[in-house]
Structure formats: structure tokens, C-alpha cells
Design a protein around this motif. Sequence first.
Motif, short mmCIF file in Angstrom:
data_model
loop_
_atom_site.label_atom_id
_atom_site.label_comp_id
_atom_site.label_asym_id
_atom_site.label_seq_id
_atom_site.Cartn_x
_atom_site.Cartn_y
_atom_site.Cartn_z
N UNK A 598 138.85 -38.71 -23.76
CA UNK A 598 137.40 -38.53 -23.57
C UNK A 598 137.11 -37.95 -22.19
N UNK A 599 137.80 -38.46 -21.17
CA UNK A 599 137.60 -37.94 -19.81
C UNK A 599 137.99 -36.47 -19.72
N UNK A 600 139.12 -36.15 -20.34
CA UNK A 600 139.57 -34.76 -20.37
C UNK A 600 138.55 -33.87 -21.07
N UNK A 601 137.97 -34.41 -22.16
CA UNK A 601 136.95 -33.65 -22.89
C UNK A 601 135.72 -33.40 -22.02
N UNK A 602 135.34 -34.40 -21.22
CA UNK A 602 134.20 -34.25 -20.31
C UNK A 602 134.47 -33.12 -19.30
N UNK A 603 135.67 -33.09 -18.72
CA UNK A 603 136.01 -32.03 -17.77
C UNK A 603 136.10 -30.68 -18.46
N UNK A 604 136.55 -30.70 -19.73
CA UNK A 604 136.59 -29.45 -20.47
C UNK A 604 135.19 -28.90 -20.68
N UNK A 619 140.99 -22.89 -23.76
CA UNK A 619 141.94 -23.45 -24.75
C UNK A 619 142.04 -24.98 -24.66
N UNK A 620 142.00 -25.48 -23.43
CA UNK A 620 142.04 -26.95 -23.27
C UNK A 620 140.78 -27.56 -23.88
N UNK A 621 139.63 -26.91 -23.66
CA UNK A 621 138.38 -27.41 -24.23
C UNK A 621 138.44 -27.46 -25.75
N UNK A 622 138.92 -26.35 -26.36
CA UNK A 622 139.04 -26.34 -27.82
C UNK A 622 140.02 -27.42 -28.30
N UNK A 623 141.08 -27.58 -27.54
CA UNK A 623 142.06 -28.62 -27.90
C UNK A 623 141.42 -30.00 -27.92
N UNK A 624 140.63 -30.31 -26.90
CA UNK A 624 140.04 -31.64 -26.79
C UNK A 624 138.95 -31.84 -27.84
N UNK A 625 138.18 -30.79 -28.11
CA UNK A 625 137.15 -30.94 -29.14
C UNK A 625 137.80 -31.24 -30.49
N UNK A 626 138.84 -30.51 -30.80
CA UNK A 626 139.53 -30.72 -32.08
C UNK A 626 140.17 -32.11 -32.13
N UNK A 627 140.76 -32.51 -31.01
CA UNK A 627 141.40 -33.83 -30.96
C UNK A 627 140.37 -34.94 -31.16
N UNK A 628 139.22 -34.82 -30.58
CA UNK A 628 138.16 -35.83 -30.75
C UNK A 628 137.74 -35.93 -32.21
#
Length: 745
Positions: A598-604, A619-628
Motif C-alpha cells: 500500500x505504501x509503495x502504491x501511494x508513492x507510485x 511501470x512500478x505504478x502499474x505493477x502496484x495498481x494491478x497487485x492491489x
Amino acid sequence: MFFPVQIPQVSYASTAPELSDNTRYDFFSRVVPPDTYQAQAMVDIVKAMRWNYVSTVASEGNYGESGVDAFIQKSREDGGVCISQSVKIPREPKLGGFDKIIRRLRENPNARVVILFASEDDIRRLLQAAKKANQTGHFIWVGSDSWGSKISPVVDQEEMAEGAVTILPKRQSIKGFDRYFISRTLENNRRNIWFAEFWENNFSCKLSRHALKKGSGLKKCTNQERIGKDSTYEQEGKVQFVIDAVYAMAHALHNMHQELCPGTVGLCAKMDPINGTHLLKHIRRLNFAGIAGNPVLFNENGDAPGRYEIYQYQIRNQTAEYKIIGQWTDQLNLTVHSMQWPGGVRQIPSSICSLPCQLGERKKVVKGIPCCWHCERCDGYQYQADTFTCKMCRFDLRPNVNHTGCVAIPIVKLEWSSPWAVIPVLIAVLGIMATVFVVVTFVRYNDTPIVKASGRELSYVLLTGIFLCYATTFLMISTPDVGICSLRRIFLGLGMSISYAALLTKTNRIYRIFEQGSMSISAPKLISPASQLIITFSLASVQLLGVCIWFGVDPSKAIIDYEDQRTSNPTMARGVLKCDISDLSLICLLGYSMLLMVTCTVYAIKTRGVPETFNEAKPIGFTMYTTCIIWLAFIPIFFGTSRSTEKMYIQTTTLTISVSLSASVSLGLLYMPKVYVVLFHPEQNVPKRTRSLKAVVTAATMSNKFNPKAGLRPNGEAKTELCESLETQNYSTKQTYISYSNHAI
């Protein structure tokens, strides 16, 4: 003054149970057994035939009523026999009275056995009423000694009496008496004043011609008639007991005379008059062989021992006869295989209130009638503990097929061949192969610009976390034991923690660079590769610290959960071999990884404005959104199946696939594009001009504001500039940044 008469009596025929009362009939003795023994013998017969539901019929009077009362009392004492109907025949029955008795006996058709203590005439009329009601073969009669082996009650109704079991005191025909009695005539038996009357009745004649009446059919006696020749003769059954009674009194008087008048012929003064109390003592002490060879003796109540013969009225080859089928002397000795029932049937007829319960059924007794019950199945996890009780099996047991006992519940675990395991394993194997392929590619092209620009140190750390995520699948499917359960605790959350810690460090680094670059020309702190590794491992170590604390508080172990698949149908119940990780513990174990995610997603989200030409923010942002999205889908599936019988399979499969998908998203979005460029477009994997950190950040910021299409430039122009500029700054020993004039935009 009145004194009670103390004259000892020895009876040859009285069987009433009341006469055994020594307080009322203390001078009474008898050589025949009382009906108490007869009642006991009849109870034993009923129990031997496994009849537990019978009716009783008694002729009004002392014999019938006392006999039935004794039978009922004995049946209660022994248990196992219940009375359906208890009917009394009046001394003068009304017209249709016997028909009414038969109707009462038919009210309970299961009670086929009828106990009879009745006179000959009552028995005959009762059989006639049963025949009239068309009940041939239905009733099974058990008659007392009043029926015995007599012919008169069954004449012309042999089929109705077929199968009747009767009882008689054990006796024997006395041949000497037959010889004596047959030789008696009117001339040699004048001392018997009743013999003349017997003679007339036996030969249907009259001794006096004046007594003859016209039309009577009688003739004058000739004195030439002979007993046994000119008339039928059968010895009276009580002859033996009459002789034994006479001998008993004679023996008692003889013994008393020897005691009081030794050596004296005739009575002495001590026996004149005879003392009744003294004579009674000698009677009660007797023990001699009777005329039939049976011992004659008395108990303290003056009763003879019970010795009976058991008869059955059988029809063989259209010939009816009484056949001895056993005897009773304190206990029953019955020859069951020689018995025959109505219609020539050999199988014992039933006379029971309720059928026996099946295996696994308990008896629920009808109140007040212990022989009648309802059968209730021991259902669910119950088993039949005894005849009347169902009990629950122990938690780790289930009832057998018949519910007569408990057997162990089968133990199950997730098998490698199960479809629930094959799919996760297939995904994990493909993921591991892809991860190894990426690692090999990165190692081989370790010094190329794209590999260097991706941050090699964190890239390898992230790939390690991805590999552990895939490897966790094998731990989750392996057979649980202490070692496997310990490794699950360690690695289930560790792979995700390492992955998200590395991604969080990257996104945080990008965020701090652009925030610092917009305010100052100096570089942010802790952005070097070494610093990034320290931050990543520090974040991941929190997960390990939590697991270590958990080990200290609750050591890992494998358990068998019997509640997980405890279905309403016990045949489907299974014990689940699993690790002692509850749903709550699992969420806590994954909670820290989710917090990092969640924290990583916030920074993304915060770095979403950074152009894609600078590092990997998008790419990191897309990764975190998909992971969530993956984990938001995982939570309802995981907890929604907590009550399912397939809980273990669904939750394990869901968890392993979710972890593998999370790793696959990171691997696919962050590494596969780089691998594609490295392998298939090496012309784009070339070094580019480097600029100062301030110039790169400023250019990126201005490009994002004034030229939204700047990000369309091909990879190689500006894509790696940020990382390369940072690497130049970090390894420069002469200056901390490069001025704008040294680099062309």
C-alpha cells in the motif's frame, strides 16, 4: 378355653400358592409342587421361546387367579415378559362371554401367546370360541396342569389346539395299582362304599332292577363286567401322589414311634395322644424314594420340590397326540427341535410387542410397558453405546457404517496430483523458469546501459523476492510437518516483503529526487546503491523479526484439524493435516507485506507525474495498481470460503496463485520490456549523453509541463539519463554535480 387343632396334613393334589404360607397353614404339607413352581416353569418356557408379550386367562377361583397372579409376579421378577391382556372367566359365563374374551385377546395381534390357568370345561369352551372366530393357528396356548395331557379339552378341535404347550407335575403310572384296580369287583371290594356307584357309572348299568327306567338305555349289572375289558381304563394321574402321601404319613409315624416308643409294639404313653407338633417335625424331615422312584421331601413351608414334564399337542400324519418335549426341575430343559407349531411349521412363532431394533438403533421404551419400544436411529456422529443409549463419537472418530461403534476419521492433505495443486504448481514452475531466465539475461548483460540504468542491485534483490514468491507454492503444498510449517512462516511473507521493500525503495528514491530537484541543486540523501540496499534489507528485516517473535511465543507445529471438514454426513468427514496457522495469523503474516504494498502504491501515485522517460515510476505504478486488485480479489475469496468443506483446497490454491500472480505482475511489467530490448533490440541498448542531476530533473519537469509528447522519444535518448546522471554523481570524487553548460539538452 379354645385351642387350635394341631393335626398335620399331607395333601396329594392341592397346588394353591396360598398354602405355602407357613404362618397360616403351618401344619400343611404336600407331595405335589405348588403352582408357584408351575408359574416359574411357564415363565421359563415363555422366555426360552423368546416371547415377551403374552396374555393371561384365568378361571375365576383360587386355582386360576392364584396361578395367573404367580405367573405375573414371576414374570416381573425375572423381567423381559409383559402382559398384554389379563382376562378372567366367570364361574357362570354369560352367553357369548367366551366370544368376548377372544375379541379382547385379539386387540393386540402381536400378543399371540395365551397363558391358561383354567378348568377343563373353560379351556374347551375357549377353544370353541377361538375356532368360531376363525383364529385357527393364531393363538399359541400355554396351559397349566389343569390342561396337562388331557383329551377332553381338545376333542373335535384338534387343529385349534395344535402347538399348545402344557405342563404337568412329573409322574409315573403305577403298574401295581393297575393290576390291583383291574382285579377289583363288587364281591372283593365291599369295604369301599363308593365303589358300587363307580361300577354303575363305568359300565352304564344299574345294580337294582327297580332303579331302571324305561327308555333310559341302561341295563342291569351282571357282576360279570370287568374293568379294562368291558370299559376303557386309564389310571388317574394323581395315583402316584396319593400313594406317596400315604407313605409320607406312614414313614413319619414310624420314625416318631421309634423315637418315642423304642422296642414297644403299638402305641406307648408318649404317643397317646399323638403330639401334632412333634409329628410335623418328623414329616418335614422325611426324605425317601417314592413309589415312582422320585425322592419325597418337603421344604420349610411343607412344599415338595417342583418337577414337571412339558408337553406339546402335535398333529403328525393326521394323528394328534401329546408329546413330551422337555422337563423342569429348578431349571428348564427343553428340546426345541422336536417342537412343531400350527400347520406343521418348525419355526418358532413370534409373540413380541416390538420387533428388535436394527444395528445402530436404540430402544425408546413405551412408558409403563418395558417390552414395547420405538426404535430410534443413532444419527450424525452418534453410535449405539448400549440397547437404550446413543453417544457421540470422540472428536477424532466417526461412527462406522452400522453406527455400532466409532472408527478413526480419515486424514487428508493437499496432494500433488490434485487439480487444486497442479494449477498453482504449474504457474510457479513457469514463474521460476521466467525468473531464472531474467536473472541469467541480466547477469550476461550486466554491464549494458539498460541493465545498469535499472539499478542492478535492487533489481537482483527484487528478482530474489519474486523467486521466493514462486517457491512458496511448493512449501504450501508439501506435506505439513514441523520443518515445512516453520519454512512456511518464514518464506510466505518474506518473498513479498523483499519484493515490495525493493519497489518501495525505488519509488521513494524517485519521489525524493524530484522533490529535492525542484527545490535545490544538491542531491537527496541515501540514494546511492548501497544506501538503497540497506533501506531494502531494513524493511525486509522487520518481517523476519516478527516471525522470530512468533516462533518464540508459539513454536511451529503440524496439527490435524477435525472441524475443518466435519460435515453433517459423517461418512464425508475428514481430518485435515495442516500447519497451525489460523486465518488471523495468516493475515498478520501477510499484513506487513500488504502495508509495504500500500505504501509503495501511494508513492507510485505521487510519482505518477514523472515522465516515463525517467526511470521506472510508471511501470512500478502499474505493477502496484494491478497487485492491489489481485489482493482485493483474494481477501473475499479467502474468507468467503472459510465455512466450505473444500476450505483447505480453495484457500491454499487462492493464496498460492495470488502470490504467484503478484510476482508475475512485477516480473512482467518491470523486467520483460528490458529483456525484450536487450535480446531483440540491442541497437537501443547504448549509452547516452549524461547531464547533471539538476539539468535532468529540470528538463524532465519542464518537459512534462510544456511538452506532453516528450515521452514519445525512443528509448536511448533520455530514458536512462536520470539513473546515469545519479551514478555519475555518486561515483565522482571531484564534484558533486555537473553544470548545465557541460551538457547539451
